[in-house]
Design a protein around this motif. Sequence first.
Motif, PDB file in Angstrom:
ATOM      1  N   GLN A   1      30.799 -30.385  19.552  1.00 32.05           N
ATOM      2  CA  GLN A   1      32.257 -30.299  19.667  1.00 32.05           C
ATOM      3  C   GLN A   1      32.797 -29.044  18.968  1.00 32.05           C
ATOM      4  O   GLN A   1      33.855 -28.530  19.300  1.00 32.05           O
ATOM      5  CB  GLN A   1      32.884 -31.557  19.059  1.00 32.05           C
ATOM      6  N   GLN A   2      32.011 -28.598  17.960  1.00 34.33           N
ATOM      7  CA  GLN A   2      32.462 -27.394  17.234  1.00 34.33           C
ATOM      8  C   GLN A   2      31.625 -26.166  17.640  1.00 34.33           C
ATOM      9  O   GLN A   2      31.546 -25.192  16.892  1.00 34.33           O
ATOM     10  CB  GLN A   2      32.301 -27.630  15.727  1.00 34.33           C
ATOM     11  N   GLN A   3      31.009 -26.240  18.816  1.00 34.66           N
ATOM     12  CA  GLN A   3      30.090 -25.186  19.237  1.00 34.66           C
ATOM     13  C   GLN A   3      30.778 -23.820  19.337  1.00 34.66           C
ATOM     14  O   GLN A   3      30.203 -22.808  18.936  1.00 34.66           O
ATOM     15  CB  GLN A   3      29.452 -25.546  20.577  1.00 34.66           C
ATOM     16  N   GLU A   4      31.908 -23.911  19.889  1.00 32.22           N
ATOM     17  CA  GLU A   4      32.597 -22.636  20.099  1.00 32.22           C
ATOM     18  C   GLU A   4      32.992 -22.012  18.765  1.00 32.22           C
ATOM     19  O   GLU A   4      33.049 -20.783  18.665  1.00 32.22           O
ATOM     20  CB  GLU A   4      33.834 -22.854  20.964  1.00 32.22           C
ATOM     21  N   ARG A   5      33.252 -22.863  17.793  1.00 33.37           N
ATOM     22  CA  ARG A   5      33.751 -22.295  16.533  1.00 33.37           C
ATOM     23  C   ARG A   5      32.608 -21.967  15.573  1.00 33.37           C
ATOM     24  O   ARG A   5      32.662 -21.000  14.857  1.00 33.37           O
ATOM     25  CB  ARG A   5      34.712 -23.272  15.841  1.00 33.37           C
ATOM     26  N   VAL A   6      31.616 -22.802  15.575  1.00 28.90           N
ATOM     27  CA  VAL A   6      30.554 -22.577  14.586  1.00 28.90           C
ATOM     28  C   VAL A   6      29.196 -22.531  15.289  1.00 28.90           C
ATOM     29  O   VAL A   6      28.270 -23.291  14.981  1.00 28.90           O
ATOM     30  CB  VAL A   6      30.584 -23.688  13.526  1.00 28.90           C
ATOM     31  N   HIS A   7      29.058 -21.661  16.257  1.00 24.26           N
ATOM     32  CA  HIS A   7      27.817 -21.593  17.034  1.00 24.26           C
ATOM     33  C   HIS A   7      26.630 -21.244  16.153  1.00 24.26           C
ATOM     34  O   HIS A   7      25.526 -21.828  16.262  1.00 24.26           O
ATOM     35  CB  HIS A   7      27.991 -20.582  18.160  1.00 24.26           C
ATOM     36  N   ARG A   8      26.848 -20.292  15.293  1.00 24.05           N
ATOM     37  CA  ARG A   8      25.760 -19.895  14.439  1.00 24.05           C
ATOM     38  C   ARG A   8      25.330 -21.014  13.474  1.00 24.05           C
ATOM     39  O   ARG A   8      24.136 -21.256  13.261  1.00 24.05           O
ATOM     40  CB  ARG A   8      26.159 -18.633  13.651  1.00 24.05           C
ATOM     41  N   GLU A   9      26.350 -21.656  12.892  1.00 22.25           N
ATOM     42  CA  GLU A   9      26.024 -22.737  11.959  1.00 22.25           C
ATOM     43  C   GLU A   9      25.308 -23.911  12.691  1.00 22.25           C
ATOM     44  O   GLU A   9      24.397 -24.518  12.158  1.00 22.25           O
ATOM     45  CB  GLU A   9      27.296 -23.240  11.285  1.00 22.25           C
ATOM     46  N   HIS A  10      25.796 -24.126  13.908  1.00 22.26           N
ATOM     47  CA  HIS A  10      25.189 -25.219  14.705  1.00 22.26           C
ATOM     48  C   HIS A  10      23.711 -24.919  15.010  1.00 22.26           C
ATOM     49  O   HIS A  10      22.834 -25.800  14.898  1.00 22.26           O
ATOM     50  CB  HIS A  10      25.979 -25.404  15.995  1.00 22.26           C
ATOM     51  N   THR A  11      23.495 -23.656  15.426  1.00 23.10           N
ATOM     52  CA  THR A  11      22.118 -23.286  15.737  1.00 23.10           C
ATOM     53  C   THR A  11      21.226 -23.405  14.517  1.00 23.10           C
ATOM     54  O   THR A  11      20.090 -23.912  14.571  1.00 23.10           O
ATOM     55  CB  THR A  11      22.087 -21.846  16.279  1.00 23.10           C
ATOM     56  N   LYS A  12      21.723 -22.948  13.388  1.00 16.72           N
ATOM     57  CA  LYS A  12      20.953 -23.051  12.145  1.00 16.72           C
ATOM     58  C   LYS A  12      20.669 -24.504  11.789  1.00 16.72           C
ATOM     59  O   LYS A  12      19.569 -24.874  11.372  1.00 16.72           O
ATOM     60  CB  LYS A  12      21.754 -22.343  11.039  1.00 16.72           C
TER      61      LYS A  12
ATOM     62  N   LEU B   1      17.196 -29.189  11.489  1.00 17.98           N
ATOM     63  CA  LEU B   1      16.857 -30.579  11.871  1.00 17.98           C
ATOM     64  C   LEU B   1      15.554 -30.652  12.665  1.00 17.98           C
ATOM     65  O   LEU B   1      14.754 -31.606  12.528  1.00 17.98           O
ATOM     66  CB  LEU B   1      17.996 -31.179  12.696  1.00 17.98           C
ATOM     67  N   THR B   2      15.355 -29.647  13.523  1.00 18.50           N
ATOM     68  CA  THR B   2      14.111 -29.604  14.294  1.00 18.50           C
ATOM     69  C   THR B   2      12.902 -29.478  13.373  1.00 18.50           C
ATOM     70  O   THR B   2      11.874 -30.157  13.545  1.00 18.50           O
ATOM     71  CB  THR B   2      14.158 -28.456  15.300  1.00 18.50           C
ATOM     72  N   ALA B   3      13.035 -28.583  12.384  1.00 18.86           N
ATOM     73  CA  ALA B   3      11.934 -28.413  11.428  1.00 18.86           C
ATOM     74  C   ALA B   3      11.693 -29.703  10.640  1.00 18.86           C
ATOM     75  O   ALA B   3      10.541 -30.102  10.379  1.00 18.86           O
ATOM     76  CB  ALA B   3      12.248 -27.238  10.496  1.00 18.86           C
ATOM     77  N   GLN B   4      12.813 -30.300  10.241  1.00 21.96           N
ATOM     78  CA  GLN B   4      12.676 -31.577   9.493  1.00 21.96           C
ATOM     79  C   GLN B   4      12.010 -32.655  10.352  1.00 21.96           C
ATOM     80  O   GLN B   4      11.188 -33.428   9.886  1.00 21.96           O
ATOM     81  CB  GLN B   4      14.057 -32.024   9.024  1.00 21.96           C
ATOM     82  N   ARG B   5      12.427 -32.646  11.647  1.00 30.56           N
ATOM     83  CA  ARG B   5      11.828 -33.636  12.546  1.00 30.56           C
ATOM     84  C   ARG B   5      10.328 -33.388  12.706  1.00 30.56           C
ATOM     85  O   ARG B   5       9.512 -34.313  12.723  1.00 30.56           O
ATOM     86  CB  ARG B   5      12.523 -33.578  13.898  1.00 30.56           C
ATOM     87  N   ASP B   6       9.961 -32.111  12.842  1.00 32.78           N
ATOM     88  CA  ASP B   6       8.529 -31.795  12.986  1.00 32.78           C
ATOM     89  C   ASP B   6       7.755 -32.224  11.741  1.00 32.78           C
ATOM     90  O   ASP B   6       6.623 -32.726  11.826  1.00 32.78           O
ATOM     91  CB  ASP B   6       8.361 -30.287  13.232  1.00 32.78           C
ATOM     92  N   ALA B   7       8.419 -31.959  10.613  1.00 36.43           N
ATOM     93  CA  ALA B   7       7.744 -32.359   9.369  1.00 36.43           C
ATOM     94  C   ALA B   7       7.556 -33.879   9.315  1.00 36.43           C
ATOM     95  O   ALA B   7       6.504 -34.396   8.891  1.00 36.43           O
ATOM     96  CB  ALA B   7       8.547 -31.858   8.170  1.00 36.43           C
ATOM     97  N   LEU B   8       8.622 -34.551   9.729  1.00 36.20           N
ATOM     98  CA  LEU B   8       8.520 -36.010   9.731  1.00 36.20           C
ATOM     99  C   LEU B   8       7.452 -36.501  10.721  1.00 36.20           C
ATOM    100  O   LEU B   8       6.693 -37.450  10.443  1.00 36.20           O
ATOM    101  CB  LEU B   8       9.884 -36.629  10.065  1.00 36.20           C
ATOM    102  N   GLN B   9       7.419 -35.857  11.894  1.00 41.22           N
ATOM    103  CA  GLN B   9       6.399 -36.248  12.874  1.00 41.22           C
ATOM    104  C   GLN B   9       4.990 -35.971  12.344  1.00 41.22           C
ATOM    105  O   GLN B   9       4.054 -36.740  12.562  1.00 41.22           O
ATOM    106  CB  GLN B   9       6.628 -35.499  14.191  1.00 41.22           C
ATOM    107  N   THR B  10       4.868 -34.850  11.640  1.00 40.54           N
ATOM    108  CA  THR B  10       3.564 -34.536  11.026  1.00 40.54           C
ATOM    109  C   THR B  10       3.193 -35.605   9.996  1.00 40.54           C
ATOM    110  O   THR B  10       2.042 -36.050   9.909  1.00 40.54           O
ATOM    111  CB  THR B  10       3.618 -33.157  10.367  1.00 40.54           C
TER     112      THR B  10
END
Length: 293
Positions: A210-221, A226-235
């Motif tokens: 919902q805030q993509q347009e305003r905080v695209h960079r923060e969202h991507t980061k 979260l992706t890294a955390q998820r991978d760590a959790l999956q590991t």
Amino acid sequence: MASGVPEHEVWAAADAVLARGERPTVERVRTELGRGSPARVGQLLEQWWEQLAQRLKGHALLPELPGEVAQAFTEAWRLALAHADTTAQAALAEEHNRLFAEQTTLTQERKLWEIALAEAKADLTESANKLAQAELQGAERQGLIDRLAAEVADVRQQRDHLQAQLEHRQTELNALRAEHATVQAHIRTVEDRTHQQVDLARQEVKALSQQQERVHREHTKRVNELTAQRDALQTAVRAAEQTAAHQAGQIAALEATINQWRRTQTTGTKRVSHKTPSPATSKVRERQKKATR
């Protein structure tokens, strides 16, 4: 009856019979005496008749008799002697037949007793042989019983030892099962936490969208984190699943060892049915397959 009756008693009995007005016979004289064998009484009775004839000739009893009376009496005396001799001979023959019959009976009884004695000796010999054989068999059976008792004691000792080993293995199995249950609980806790974190991440992704347009960079980061955390959790989950699979393999190996030990205790005619894996082990294996995919 006694056979040695004195002659004077026989003569006295004959005189008594004659005094009663009866003709002395063997049976009457024996009845008068109450004893004496027919042969002995008949022999002495003949002597009595001879003595009686002498007494009559010498006029001992009838000193004076007319000639015709004396002649008639002598003839009567002769007939009496002849009759007495016939009676005595008959009595002797009867006694001889009786003695012969008794001797025959005794001979037959003796033969029967000899046969019975021979049979008894044979039975005694056979019984002695059977007794010796029974004693020998008893000794052999006693030896067999002693050997069986020793074998039973040895088997009981082995059974007690194996029972102790089984109890020890059962204790180890229970400990492994408890450890496996603990690992499973930890895995479920991690899974629940992961699901919660994934749900939280999804919510954050939605908010970030919902805030993509305003905080695209923060969202991507944030997505990357979260992706890294998820991978760590999956590991971490994979590592936990591998640990659980390793523990499940240990449990399966221990169960196979126990089953093998139980099969060695049976008679060898029954087969131990293959155990199905426990639900927890199946679940771990399914997760390993999914992780491999």
